[in-house]
Design an enzyme around this catalytic site. Structure first.
Site: not given
Ligand code: EPZ
Length: 421
Positions: A22-23, A118, A308, A330
């Site tokens: 995805k990234n 977010c 992640d 992070i």
């Protein structure tokens, strides 16, 4: 709104194909804006985020054709009709802020909505803006938008990043490939996704050295051409599925999995008791005989432990024999999964950026709430070994980054299903 039901059951076995990253694909799609020739991407994952970014690119005048059932994307930014990325689109996907570099690099003008914060953090973009200003762009923040202009084009320079930001490195890289002269990005992100972006730009005719290291040197060129580029495997999906047999027991093969994409994560997995073998088709992960060993972890930019995968690792540590600490360095608010795991009987204490996890012998299923992409999948992983039923609500978070997760897990023996509410 869909939810996912998981019932704890026995060991897993079989194989799971790892999708494209995805990234990576999101940034390659933005790179299509840099040329008036077609860019074709293969091994594209079928994810909600891809569709959202497609809407942003189409709003700028990019043509996009989905081929082979969405596995191939043919992008053509021959006729850009706008340089404005609208708030209503950008707010749905932060990564769309990465149209900024290609737009100003190619057209000398960009108006891009600020992405805003977010669930996991403030997500500032000051380093993106600083990089563009150093390249000679005039940047103004107005009405929630970044207005950037460089009518004479950008000029190569030195860009020292105060933190190895993935997004800022990538926006600077895509802006600099068409700038006059040489640009040096110092303290650059070394993530495999960033390296894959540079490889795609090189395939399009860019001159880049040092991608994958902390110093990237870009020699600006007049124009880029079209290319066909494959998307690398998704290392976060890979790490997620490597944790599944550690929690549920058994052994599974991850087709397309590569150790070089997850060096420190693989080390920590082995410390926890995982047996990791390279196979001709990928990686095989087997739960060792003994209990899961508690392992301390601190997230860091690549090649450090990926933030992640922190939530998924916490789910595994909930079943370890003993206590460990997980430090999140992070993002300032990335323990939203902890209160939900507590609802399933986990023992987790969060203090600031550190979580202290004490393993328990048993957890029980419960209705839980997904708060962000990686938090939601950690709840599914915990459910694989929890007594009774776990219902994960708001799985739209999950669909943003995992392709058909319930089908992939049930194919290796998990008792999992999606419920359409
Ligand atoms: C990318 O986000 C990924 N997203 C994230 O994955 C990932 O967690 C992150 O890199 C770190 O690996 C995509 O690639 C689409 P950063 P990005 O810029 O680029 C601060 C997932 O789950 N910062 O490296 O936004 C920032 O607030 C997602 O797939 C500034 O302060 O990450 C954060 O605390 C979540 N100013 C830290 O740096 C800036 O100008 C790292 O951010 C830029 C960043």
């Amino acid at each position: 709104m869909d939810s996912i039901l998981v019932r704890g059951n026995g060991p897993l076995s079989g194989a799971i194909p790892i999708a494209g990253a995805k990234n990576t694909v999101l940034k390659l799609m933005c790179a299509a804006l840099l040329t008036d020739e077609p860019l074709t991407l293969t091994n594209v994952p079928r994810l909600a985020d891809i569709r959202t970014l497609s809407d942003v690119l189409v709003s700028l005048g990019c043509e996009i054709a989905e081929l082979s059932g969405g596995r191939v994307l043919a992008l053509n930014a021959g006729e850009l009709t706008s340089c404005k990325a609208d708030y209503d689109l950008v707010r749905k996907l932060r990564a769309s802020f990465n149209v900024l570099g290609p737009l100003i690099g190619r057209t000398g003008q960009a108006i891009v909505s600020m992405p805003g914060g977010c669930a996991i953090g403030a997500r500032a973009v000051d380093m993106h803006i600083d990089a563009l200003e150093r390249l000679g762009a005039k940047v103004e923040l107005k009405d929630g938008y970044v207005h950037a202009s460089a009518p004479q084009g950008l000029k190569g320079t030195e860009i020292p990043l105060r933190f190895a930001s993935v997004g800022a490195t990538e926006n600077a890289l895509t802006a600099a490939v068409l700038a006059k002269g040489t640009t040096v990005i110092k303290n650059a992100a070394r993530e495999p996704d960033t390296k894959a972006l540079a490889d795609c730009l090189i395939a399009m005719g860019a001159q880049i050295e040092g991608a994958g290291t902390s110093e990237i040197v870009i020699q600006g060129v007049d124009a880029l051409h079209g290319a066909t580029q494959g998307v690398i495997p998704d290392r976060i999906e890979l790490g997620t599925f490597m944790i599944a047999p550690m929690i549920a027991g058994g052994s599974i093969e991850l087709l397309g999995g590569r150790l070089d994409l997850i060096p420190s994560f693989a080390e920590k997995m082995q410390e926890a008791g995982a047996i990791i073998e390279e196979t001709p088709a990928g990686l095989k992960v087997t739960r060792g005989d003994g209990p899961i060993t508690p392992v301390n972890v601190s997230t860091a930019p690549f090649p450090g432990f990926p933030t992640d995968l922190q939530a998924q690792f916490m789910a595994m540590m909930c079943f370890a024999e003993g206590t460990c600490t997980l430090e999140e360095t992070i993002f300032e608010n990335r323990f939203m999964h902890a209160p939900e795991l507590l609802r399933m009987g986990a023992k987790v204490e969060v203090q600031g950026g550190t979580a202290r996890v004490t393993g328990v012998s048993e957890m029980t299923g419960a209705p839980v709430m997904a708060t962000d992409l990686r938090a939601s999948v950690s709840l599914i992983l915990a459910g694989l070994r929890s007594k009774g039923e776990t219902t994960v609500n708001r799985v739209y978070h999950l669909d943003r980054g995992y392709e058909r997760i319930e089908e992939k897990l049930s194919a290796v023996g998990a008792d999992i299903e999606r419920v359409k509410n």
